[in-house]
Design an enzyme around this catalytic site. Structure first.
Site, PDB file in Angstrom:
ATOM      1  N   GLY A   1      39.667  35.962  38.508  1.00  0.00           N
ATOM      2  CA  GLY A   1      38.500  35.406  37.786  1.00  0.00           C
ATOM      3  C   GLY A   1      37.175  36.506  37.267  1.00  0.00           C
ATOM      4  O   GLY A   1      36.213  36.349  36.520  1.00  0.00           O
TER       5      GLY A   1
ATOM      6  N   TRP B   1      36.828  39.261  35.630  1.00  0.00           N
ATOM      7  CA  TRP B   1      37.068  39.612  34.478  1.00  0.00           C
ATOM      8  C   TRP B   1      36.327  38.412  33.597  1.00  0.00           C
ATOM      9  O   TRP B   1      34.787  39.311  32.368  1.00  0.00           O
ATOM     10  CB  TRP B   1      38.246  40.594  33.840  1.00  0.00           C
ATOM     11  CG  TRP B   1      37.850  41.761  34.411  1.00  0.00           C
ATOM     12  CD1 TRP B   1      37.741  42.332  35.849  1.00  0.00           C
ATOM     13  CD2 TRP B   1      39.035  42.532  33.491  1.00  0.00           C
ATOM     14  NE1 TRP B   1      38.376  43.440  35.658  1.00  0.00           N
ATOM     15  CE2 TRP B   1      38.734  43.824  34.484  1.00  0.00           C
ATOM     16  CE3 TRP B   1      39.569  43.082  32.755  1.00  0.00           C
ATOM     17  CZ2 TRP B   1      39.436  45.648  34.057  1.00  0.00           C
ATOM     18  CZ3 TRP B   1      40.133  43.745  32.294  1.00  0.00           C
ATOM     19  CH2 TRP B   1      40.208  45.562  33.006  1.00  0.00           C
TER      20      TRP B   1
ATOM     21  N   ASP C   1      47.068  33.267  33.439  1.00  0.00           N
ATOM     22  CA  ASP C   1      47.035  33.850  35.003  1.00  0.00           C
ATOM     23  C   ASP C   1      48.625  32.967  34.428  1.00  0.00           C
ATOM     24  O   ASP C   1      48.711  32.038  35.262  1.00  0.00           O
ATOM     25  CB  ASP C   1      46.421  34.027  35.621  1.00  0.00           C
ATOM     26  CG  ASP C   1      47.110  35.289  36.184  1.00  0.00           C
ATOM     27  OD1 ASP C   1      46.473  36.373  36.634  1.00  0.00           O
ATOM     28  OD2 ASP C   1      48.222  35.241  37.772  1.00  0.00           O
TER      29      ASP C   1
ATOM     30  N   ASP D   1      52.901  32.815  31.810  1.00  0.00           N
ATOM     31  CA  ASP D   1      53.531  34.557  31.368  1.00  0.00           C
ATOM     32  C   ASP D   1      53.132  35.099  30.684  1.00  0.00           C
ATOM     33  O   ASP D   1      53.587  34.617  29.383  1.00  0.00           O
ATOM     34  CB  ASP D   1      54.959  33.984  32.403  1.00  0.00           C
ATOM     35  CG  ASP D   1      55.992  35.668  32.084  1.00  0.00           C
ATOM     36  OD1 ASP D   1      55.136  36.767  32.249  1.00  0.00           O
ATOM     37  OD2 ASP D   1      56.738  35.580  33.239  1.00  0.00           O
TER      38      ASP D   1
ATOM     39  N   ASP E   1      43.790  42.838  33.025  1.00  0.00           N
ATOM     40  CA  ASP E   1      43.889  43.602  34.584  1.00  0.00           C
ATOM     41  C   ASP E   1      45.245  43.352  35.187  1.00  0.00           C
ATOM     42  O   ASP E   1      45.098  43.547  36.807  1.00  0.00           O
ATOM     43  CB  ASP E   1      42.626  43.159  34.932  1.00  0.00           C
ATOM     44  CG  ASP E   1      42.339  43.805  36.478  1.00  0.00           C
ATOM     45  OD1 ASP E   1      42.242  45.233  36.239  1.00  0.00           O
ATOM     46  OD2 ASP E   1      41.823  43.469  37.098  1.00  0.00           O
TER      47      ASP E   1
ATOM     48  N   LYS F   1      44.088  47.464  31.871  1.00  0.00           N
ATOM     49  CA  LYS F   1      45.254  48.334  33.313  1.00  0.00           C
ATOM     50  C   LYS F   1      46.125  49.162  33.054  1.00  0.00           C
ATOM     51  O   LYS F   1      46.944  48.444  32.895  1.00  0.00           O
ATOM     52  CB  LYS F   1      45.273  47.706  34.708  1.00  0.00           C
ATOM     53  CG  LYS F   1      45.848  48.518  35.428  1.00  0.00           C
ATOM     54  CD  LYS F   1      45.317  47.948  37.638  1.00  0.00           C
ATOM     55  CE  LYS F   1      46.077  46.297  37.474  1.00  0.00           C
ATOM     56  NZ  LYS F   1      44.682  46.422  38.549  1.00  0.00           N
TER      57      LYS F   1
END
Ligand SMILES: C[S@@+](CC[C@H](N)C(=O)[O-])C[C@H]1O[C@@H](n2cnc3c(N)ncnc32)[C@H](O)[C@@H]1O
Length: 305
Positions: free
Chosen positions: A53, A55, A81, A97, A122, A162
């Site tokens: 957590g 971010w 998440d 998901d 990320d 990312k």
């Protein structure tokens, strides 16, 4: 190795604990923000692959905490998440998901007809050490994040995600160039030089005419043929403009500890971890057959019979 060793080897890990961030990754987003000002005026954001957590903490600090109680009612931040995470002020959590279409629908529902101005991701799959495979899986996760962005991002919105700069990542870059007018690669100084990690920073989202939001991985056939060509044919290598954050601190350097240094525990330990299921299953497994005798040598063998 003592427990202070990581504090010496990783200045961002140490600073994260001192400043109250749940993970050192917070600095990667903070450095992106300092460079691109993606959070200016933003009140609706989606944090994909958000646990533990850090971010989301950055989003909360910029978008929620400085506002008055009335203004805060307009702020919508959703953190998604597969793992659970401890609560953060002003952040709604969704355990799901990101590769599933149902997740996109749940996010849309939370925004209640409005769209987000920013999507960040990320996400990282479990790393196997096989670099090409890991880079491929990372690319697929990034495409899943982009797919969700095509459903939820408003015209002109931004995206940070990312990426591993390896293998055939050009086809993923090509997808970003279709949906955003401005796409570049960002390397924060909090990301080690030795790592292939970087971040796609995509701005000015524009849903092309005729594109119906879909899962860009499993429903690729929904896209116009002229779009598929650069993906299905031998893709040209795409080199995105590269922006590096040059800070004073070097993620690859070891820093001595100051005289007044005091060891601090992590701000927030993970609530759940990916390996927990495996541990649980190991505990539940029972051996149904005769136990196995371990024989160490011929002499032991002789003694046992
Ligand atoms: C590097 S961590 C994210 C760190 C986070 N940005 C922070 O600052 O605390 C990567 C996360 O990706 C999540 N993840 C990986 N695959 C996912 C998926 N398909 N859907 C949702 N989350 C996923 C993992 O559970 C993990 O928590």
């Amino acid at each position: 190795m003592g427990r202070t060793s990581k504090d010496k080897r990783d200045i961002f890990y140490r600073l994260a604990k001192q400043q109250g961030w749940r993970a050192r990754s917070a600095f990667k987003l903070l450095q992106a923000e300092e460079t691109f000002h993606l959070l200016d005026g933003v009140t609706r954001a989606v944090d994909l692959c958000a646990a533990p957590g850090s971010w989301s903490q950055v989003l909360s600090k910029h978008m929620y905490e400085p506002r008055t109680p009335e203004e805060r009612e307009q702020v919508k931040i959703i953190a998604v998440d597969m793992q659970g995470m401890a609560p953060i002020d002003g952040v709604k959590q969704l355990r799901a998901d990101i590769t599933k279409e149902s997740t996109a629908k749940e996010i849309i529902e939370y925004f209640g007809g409005q769209k987000a101005q920013l999507v960040i991701s990320d996400g990282a799959p479990d790393v196997t050490g096989q670099h090409d495979r890991d880079a491929y899986m990372q690319g697929q996760l990034l495409l899943a994040a982009l797919s969700i962005a095509t459903y939820i991002l408003e015209e002109g919105g931004s995206f940070v995600g990312k990426v591993y700069r390896a293998g055939d990542i050009s086809s993923v870059y090509a997808q970003f160039q279709r949906f955003f007018k401005d796409v570049c690669l960002f390397k924060p100084s909090a990301s080690r030089n030795s790592s292939i990690e970087a971040f796609v920073v995509a701005r000015q989202f524009n849903l092309p005419d005729g594109h119906i939001p879909c899962n860009l991985i499993t429903e690729w056939y929904n896209q116009p043929t002229e779009w598929l060509k650069p993906i299905t044919q031998e893709p040209k290598q795409i080199n995105l403009p590269f922006v590096a954050y040059k800070g004073d601190l070097d993620a690859d350097r070891t820093y001595e500890l100051d005289e007044d240094y005091k060891y601090e525990e992590a701000v927030q330990k993970p609530l759940t971890a990916a390996y927990q299921d495996v541990l649980k299953k190991t505990r539940e497994v029972s051996i149904k057959y005769n136990s196995i005798k371990i024989i160490h040598s011929e002499v032991d063998n002789a003694n046992q019979t």
